[in-house]
Each structure stands twice: as structure tokens, then as C-alpha cells.
Design a protein around this motif. Sequence first.
Motif, PDB file in Angstrom:
ATOM      1  N   GLY A 155      -8.734  12.169  -7.312  1.00 54.94           N
ATOM      2  CA  GLY A 155      -9.730  12.466  -6.133  1.00 54.94           C
ATOM      3  C   GLY A 155      -9.092  11.918  -4.854  1.00 54.94           C
ATOM      4  O   GLY A 155      -7.831  12.053  -4.757  1.00 54.94           O
ATOM      5  N   LYS A 156      -9.931  11.663  -3.927  1.00 55.20           N
ATOM      6  CA  LYS A 156      -9.629  11.345  -2.632  1.00 55.20           C
ATOM      7  C   LYS A 156      -9.730   9.951  -2.277  1.00 55.20           C
ATOM      8  O   LYS A 156     -10.568   9.247  -2.451  1.00 55.20           O
ATOM      9  CB  LYS A 156     -10.315  12.176  -1.827  1.00 55.20           C
ATOM     10  N   VAL A 157      -8.825   9.358  -1.543  1.00 49.20           N
ATOM     11  CA  VAL A 157      -8.878   7.897  -1.121  1.00 49.20           C
ATOM     12  C   VAL A 157      -9.862   7.899   0.100  1.00 49.20           C
ATOM     13  O   VAL A 157      -9.577   8.914   1.088  1.00 49.20           O
ATOM     14  CB  VAL A 157      -7.588   7.565  -0.654  1.00 49.20           C
ATOM     15  N   LEU A 169       0.664  -1.045   0.010  1.00 42.52           N
ATOM     16  CA  LEU A 169      -0.146  -0.031   0.095  1.00 42.52           C
ATOM     17  C   LEU A 169       0.765   1.287  -0.019  1.00 42.52           C
ATOM     18  O   LEU A 169       1.872   1.400   0.889  1.00 42.52           O
ATOM     19  CB  LEU A 169      -0.734   0.047   1.236  1.00 42.52           C
ATOM     20  N   ALA A 170       0.580   2.286  -0.740  1.00 39.39           N
ATOM     21  CA  ALA A 170       1.321   3.499  -1.023  1.00 39.39           C
ATOM     22  C   ALA A 170       0.479   4.759  -0.588  1.00 39.39           C
ATOM     23  O   ALA A 170       1.087   5.871  -0.756  1.00 39.39           O
ATOM     24  CB  ALA A 170       1.792   3.462  -2.419  1.00 39.39           C
ATOM     25  N   VAL A 171      -0.650   4.605  -0.373  1.00 46.53           N
ATOM     26  CA  VAL A 171      -1.419   5.691   0.063  1.00 46.53           C
ATOM     27  C   VAL A 171      -2.119   5.421   1.293  1.00 46.53           C
ATOM     28  O   VAL A 171      -2.229   4.203   1.951  1.00 46.53           O
ATOM     29  CB  VAL A 171      -2.568   5.968  -1.158  1.00 46.53           C
ATOM     30  N   SER A 172      -2.664   6.685   1.759  1.00 44.15           N
ATOM     31  CA  SER A 172      -3.569   6.440   3.017  1.00 44.15           C
ATOM     32  C   SER A 172      -4.841   7.064   2.825  1.00 44.15           C
ATOM     33  O   SER A 172      -5.028   8.137   2.082  1.00 44.15           O
ATOM     34  CB  SER A 172      -2.559   6.990   4.253  1.00 44.15           C
ATOM     35  N   VAL A 173      -5.806   6.814   3.836  1.00 44.19           N
ATOM     36  CA  VAL A 173      -7.429   7.566   3.715  1.00 44.19           C
ATOM     37  C   VAL A 173      -7.115   8.830   3.906  1.00 44.19           C
ATOM     38  O   VAL A 173      -6.399   9.275   4.823  1.00 44.19           O
ATOM     39  CB  VAL A 173      -7.887   6.662   4.832  1.00 44.19           C
ATOM     40  N   GLY A 174      -7.840   9.706   3.032  1.00 45.72           N
ATOM     41  CA  GLY A 174      -7.784  11.046   3.159  1.00 45.72           C
ATOM     42  C   GLY A 174      -6.852  11.516   1.986  1.00 45.72           C
ATOM     43  O   GLY A 174      -6.774  12.863   1.999  1.00 45.72           O
ATOM     44  N   GLN A 175      -5.946  10.902   1.373  1.00 45.42           N
ATOM     45  CA  GLN A 175      -4.990  11.423   0.702  1.00 45.42           C
ATOM     46  C   GLN A 175      -5.507  11.843  -0.620  1.00 45.42           C
ATOM     47  O   GLN A 175      -6.328  11.163  -1.264  1.00 45.42           O
ATOM     48  CB  GLN A 175      -3.886  10.398   0.489  1.00 45.42           C
ATOM     49  N   GLU A 176      -5.144  12.912  -1.243  1.00 43.10           N
ATOM     50  CA  GLU A 176      -5.544  13.524  -2.395  1.00 43.10           C
ATOM     51  C   GLU A 176      -4.602  12.518  -3.704  1.00 43.10           C
ATOM     52  O   GLU A 176      -3.557  12.626  -3.267  1.00 43.10           O
ATOM     53  CB  GLU A 176      -5.249  14.763  -2.856  1.00 43.10           C
ATOM     54  N   VAL A 177      -4.999  12.079  -4.497  1.00 43.43           N
ATOM     55  CA  VAL A 177      -4.445  11.303  -5.581  1.00 43.43           C
ATOM     56  C   VAL A 177      -4.832  12.175  -7.092  1.00 43.43           C
ATOM     57  O   VAL A 177      -5.762  12.583  -7.253  1.00 43.43           O
ATOM     58  CB  VAL A 177      -4.451   9.856  -5.597  1.00 43.43           C
ATOM     59  N   LYS A 178      -3.894  11.844  -7.698  1.00 41.40           N
ATOM     60  CA  LYS A 178      -4.060  12.205  -9.472  1.00 41.40           C
ATOM     61  C   LYS A 178      -4.109  11.010 -10.236  1.00 41.40           C
ATOM     62  O   LYS A 178      -3.804   9.884  -9.674  1.00 41.40           O
ATOM     63  CB  LYS A 178      -2.990  13.129  -9.893  1.00 41.40           C
ATOM     64  N   LYS A 179      -4.682  11.101 -11.454  1.00 40.80           N
ATOM     65  CA  LYS A 179      -4.757   9.988 -12.367  1.00 40.80           C
ATOM     66  C   LYS A 179      -3.141   9.448 -12.524  1.00 40.80           C
ATOM     67  O   LYS A 179      -2.341  10.366 -12.780  1.00 40.80           O
ATOM     68  CB  LYS A 179      -5.388  10.330 -13.609  1.00 40.80           C
ATOM     69  N   GLY A 180      -3.026   8.102 -12.355  1.00 46.78           N
ATOM     70  CA  GLY A 180      -1.729   7.964 -12.759  1.00 46.78           C
ATOM     71  C   GLY A 180      -0.817   7.934 -11.150  1.00 46.78           C
ATOM     72  O   GLY A 180       0.466   7.223 -11.560  1.00 46.78           O
ATOM     73  N   ASP A 181      -1.134   8.417 -10.341  1.00 46.27           N
ATOM     74  CA  ASP A 181      -0.430   8.063  -9.103  1.00 46.27           C
ATOM     75  C   ASP A 181      -0.365   6.711  -8.645  1.00 46.27           C
ATOM     76  O   ASP A 181      -1.300   6.018  -8.631  1.00 46.27           O
ATOM     77  CB  ASP A 181      -0.912   9.157  -7.987  1.00 46.27           C
TER      78      ASP A 181
END
Lengths: 435, 336
Positions: free
Chosen positions: A78-80, A47-59
Motif C-alpha cells: 500500500g501507500k505510506v 526511518l527508511a520510507v517517506s510519506v506517499g511512497q508505495e510499499v510492498k509486503k516485506g519492504d
Amino acid sequence: MATATFKGGIHPPDKKELSKDKNILPTKPPKRVVIPLVQHIGAPCKLAVSVGQEVKKGDVVGTPEGFVSAPVHSSVSGKVIAIGDFPLATGRMVTSVVIENNNREEWTSLKDNPDYIKLSPDELKAKVRDAGIVGMGGAAFPAHVKLSPPKEKPVDVVILNGAECEPYLTADYRLMIERTQEVVEGLKILMKILGVNKGFIGIENNKPDAIEIMKNAVSGEPNIQVCELEVKYPQGAEKMLIKATIGREVPPRGLPMDVGVVVHNIGTAVAIYEAARYGKPLIERVVTVTGEGIKEPKNLMVKIGTLVSDLIEECGGFKSDAAKVISGGPMMGFAMYSLEVPVTKGTSGILVLPEEDIVHTDGFGPCIRCGRCIDICPMGLMPSMLSVLSEKGFYEETKDYNLFDCFECGSCTYVCPSKRPIVQLIRLAKSLVKP
Amino acid sequence: MADIKKEHQLIVSVSPHIKSEETTSRIMWSVNASLLPAVVMGAYFFGPRAVFTVAISIITAVLSEYIFQKALKRKIAVNDGSAFLTGLLLGMNLPPSVPFYIPVIGSFVAVVITKQLFGGLGFNVFNPALIGRAFLLISFPKLMTIWKEPTAAFVQLDAKTTATPLGILKEEGLSKLMEVFGDKINLYTQLLVGHRAGSIGETSSIALLIGAAFLLYRGYISWHIPVSFLGTAAIIAWIFGAKGTLFAGDPIVHLLSGGMLLGAFFMATDYVTCPSVKKGQILFGIGCGFLTMLIRLKGGYPEGVMFAILIMNCFSPLIDRGFKTKVFGARKEGNK
């Protein structure tokens, strides 16, 4: 010209007419996507993201662990909003990242590099790996692994698999028609990475227009040849495809690279082109939504993580008699118990069968030794013996009949007049004995 | 949104999700149908008595299977057509004038002892109809070898007794056979049409070939067993068929008489009791052809098809073992 093929195989009705003339259309942006951290054969991603994190397409949302693994990326911006266990089409629960789509379609940095073909093989291979590309025909084997043959196994041929032998599916067919040049470029990149100068595109001859278009597209490429294949299942199985196109036989339990071949799917080739040229990760794919149980069959460009229920809705919903929803084709696909299942990198189709097409397998008869399964087994096995031995509990003895050479194409079960669950009995034996 | 209620009704089952339309009972009933022309010709030449004999044989076969399955609380599977087929084949293999208890005994032996006691359809070692007939031939040798002159008149009940072409050939030679039938052309023609003494369903070669063509066309049987069976028999008949000299026998007479065609196309090809690998089927057919001619030329019976097939049935499992298929890619190890 005689069309190439292999020995055995079956001829189920191909039913491609439902969706073959449907252009690939983008789906409506999904409200949220569910991105599983396992979308390939091999080690799960970290896992490389956490809840609440904003991500872009391709992240990147999952980083690969181990060589046989591939990163997964966000397919929306969007947002995790959640991380947890969600089911795959197979029913297996895997850790997945749920991302709420903000519909802004913001990309992580992408760069157009028209001179991509000048990159070194290693640079190109790194792009394939970083883009998280896996085999898109269904098995989802990480693409870069196939592109790293060991020194003692020199590869001299790349074959693109345009057979699409599963009935109903038309995703690869549409790609060949609509994105012909990208398919060819993908193949050229593969040939460059592997340092080979022989490329083949194998296409079943129930797709004559695809054969013609591809032939025209490679007319100026002396190293690339389009090969017409007989319409037959499982023509798209790697070993069968290699036998049909170039006549080499992969030894039992061997890999294509044992005979100097690497096989990739049409969709994979397009993804590889996009990765090499733009650095675009694999975040969308073509999915054929079809079957007599869906209102409007379509070929859709779907963001990975889109739920099957969204696709069903996109295609006008079920007809009233829809009874079974299958991820993949009718021969090897998985029936789903829930539609809240995401499209993954290996999802080639969603097939909705109406009640009248459902084969109820309860109550099968004894083997009458008719030999049909033996005649059609593409691997030259004796499925009847395997099934009888497994049924009687003689699991160890199944090894005398080359149990582990079965790749579970299901042809035997298709032809059996006693409706015996032959491939299921073989799977059972496989699960109970060691190779 | 997809209909939630619908979702809970989704059918989940394992792949493959489509199946061919072929079923065991469709195959069995097709084989039954393919025998119809030969039965019709038998009825035409041997009269109503022949029809009754076949009917009794079928009824007993189906009934004894039903009663046996009921008694042992097994799944009742009489409608799969296999018991019907056994009864039909047995009836076709009987002389036209046997007493009615003969098919009853034969069918019981065929269905209950040869098939059901071994586990039912798929588990029997021997062709049930042939065991039924072999039992009758050995137990009631007189009754089983009274042959009627074909009358071609459906109403005529009491036909003359006579010898079968093979009987004549065995006892008195080809020249006598010619004498009986006139000339060679007439002999061949009568054998083709079925105007000769013999078992009810074996005489009309044309009718049998029509049925065989249907089975071959539909893929229910393959050429491997019939061709190797008939080919071997023909070659042996040609080489050793004439007394005292080699390469002077008449293979056509041998192919068209006795139960050769019925055996080669409809009985040796029985899925359950023949090898399932095609290469093995060729060996099986050669064995059948060889044994048939050995018995016909050197044995104590004019006819040898029945014993030949039964003997070869014993070898089927062994042949399948010896001709195990080769795994894809195994032939040319490391080819490139």
C-alpha cells in the motif's frame, strides 16, 4: 514421570480453556497498519520510507541502527500515508509509519529455498537478522543477538520455550499443535546456527496434546527432547525454564549463555524457519484475543501494525461489562488506555477482563510478614523486605536485598494477602538507585 | 468499530492484573475459627465463667483497637480480625476463674501498648497476647495462678482449686502425677481430651490439634516452627526430664501439658513476630523449645512457653537477617 520445575512460583488459574481450541485464523485485511520503528529492546530503527511512497509486503520501513536492533518491514502492500508519533501498548510514544492497505497483498521478492538447512550458520544468521526477528514471548530481544554468543561463552544447548506460563494465552500452544513441523525445523536451524547438538522443547503439562504432538514430531530426532514441565508461573521465564529443563542455574545478573544455553520462544522458532526457508520477514504473528470480557475469544494470525480495535471487532466486540484491556498476559501485560494501539512483534495476546475480575489496588494493608512472597519468589529474593524498604524510602538499602535480581514477574504481588503493590515498589526502587 | 464511549472508561492499572483471593482478614478469621474447638472444650470443662472471660477479653481487645485508631485518626481496621485474635488468644491463656478486670487490663496492654504503640498490625515486635499475659502474670501473680478443677459440667459454677499437671510434675514429680491420674494411659487420655487444670484454651490437646491441622491444611501455618519447637522440647524432656537420670523423662506429658501445643501452633507461628524465612523459622522453633524446657525444668515457673516465645520474638529480625534467602543461581557460581 515427575515433571520438571524450579523452586517457588505460583499457580494462578490458567483460563486457557477460553481459547485453546480455537484454530489460528487470519484476520481480515486491516484498512491501515501503524508500524512502530521500535518493536524490540535496543536502538530504534532509522526511518527508511517517506510519506506517499508505495510499499510492498516485506519492504523495509525502518533500518536497524546498532547491533542490538532489528529492521521493521511493511506488513501490507500500500501507500505510506503518515509518519508520526503513536503510542505503544505501554503508553510510550514512538515514531511509526502508517500504511494504507491496497489489499493487493503484493510481496517483495520471496524465494523458496527447500535446501535452506545446507546454508552456512552465518548465512542463516544473516537471514534471521534481515527478517527482523525478535523474541516473540514479550520481551522482544533481537534474535540474532542471542545467536552470536561471544567465543568465551560456548553454547551447547538450545531450549525452545513452549511453557506459555501466563494465564489465558494460547498462541504458542496453537503453533505447537498446528505448525508442529515448522517449530521443529526452527529449532534445528537454531541448533545449526549455534553449532550445538542438544535441543530441548519445554512445555507445561497443562498442554498434554502439545507435548504428545511435539514428542511424536521429534521421535526421529535423537538430538531433540521434549521436556514436560510443571504448570507454574513463571515457568516460562528464561532462568526458570533452564533450571527446570536441564538443571542449570544462571548466575545472578547473568545470561543464559553464561551456562551455555540459548532460549527462544515457539513463535520465534516458526518465524526463524520462515526466514531461513523463504526469506520471509517478521510481518505477522499469532495473537490470542481472549478474556471473559470479549465475545468470541480467538487465536489470530495478525499483521504487525494492526490496531487492537480491529482485533476487538474481529472477535465480536466487547461484552457489556468489559473493563480492562491488556496487551500480553495478566501477570506481566500492560493495561491500555486506548485501543488505537498497534500489534507489535512482542504482542502475544490481547486480554479483555470484565469489571468483576478487576482487582482494585487502592488501599493496601501493612506487611504482616507472612512470608508468602519469600516462599514463592522464583529468584529467591525477599520481596517483603524490598517493598517495605522502598515504601519507607530506604532505596539504597534495597540493594542489600538484591534489588536488581528481580525480573518483575509479579508473583509476590499476586500472593500478597495485604494486597501490597510489591512489584511496583520494587520498580520504584529500581528507578531510583543505580545497580 | 469498538465502542468509543467504552474506550474512555477503560481501567488502566499496573500488572499483575490478577491477584490471589487470600486476604489478611481471611487469614486472621481462619485462625480465629481454628481456635474454636479448643474454646468449646474450655467452655465445656470450665463452665460459663470461662466463656465470659474469653468474651470480655475479645471485646476489650477490639474496642481498645477501635478507640485507639479513632483517637489517632488512623484507618479503622478492627474488622481485619487481628484484634479479635489477640483477645481470643489472651482469653484462652487465662485461668478460668480470674476476676473480669483481669482480661480487660490484659487486652488493653496487648492491643494498645504491645501492638498499636509500635505502629499497629505488622509492626509489633512481641506477640501481643503473650505480652498481655506476661504483664498479668507478673502484676497479679496470685490471681493468675488459681487453677480450677475441670468439672465437665457446664452448670457448676464453683469448682475446686487444684494444681496443673505441670505444677504437680514440677513440685512432686511424675510419680505423683501418675497417682493423681491413675495410670499412664489415663494420664495421656485426660491430657488429650483436656480434662485437667490449666488455662481456658490450652487444656484440650485434641481440640488444638484439630485446629492446627486445619491451619496446616490451608497453608496458613507451615510445619517448620511447630515441629522444631515440639521436637526440641520433646528431646530435652526425654533426656533431662527425669530427676537424677538421663533419657528417662516423659516427653508426651510435656508436649500435652501446659501451653505447649497452643504456643507451638498458634502463638509462635504468629507471622508478625516470627522469622519469615523458613530456615530461620526452624532455628526460632528450636530456640522456643529449648527455652521452654529450660524454664520448665530449671526455672521458677512450672510453665515456660510464654517467656520462651517472647524471648525468641526478640531474635526474629536478627534471624531473618542471618537466614537471608539465597538468590537464584548464587549457590553454584558458574555451574555447568
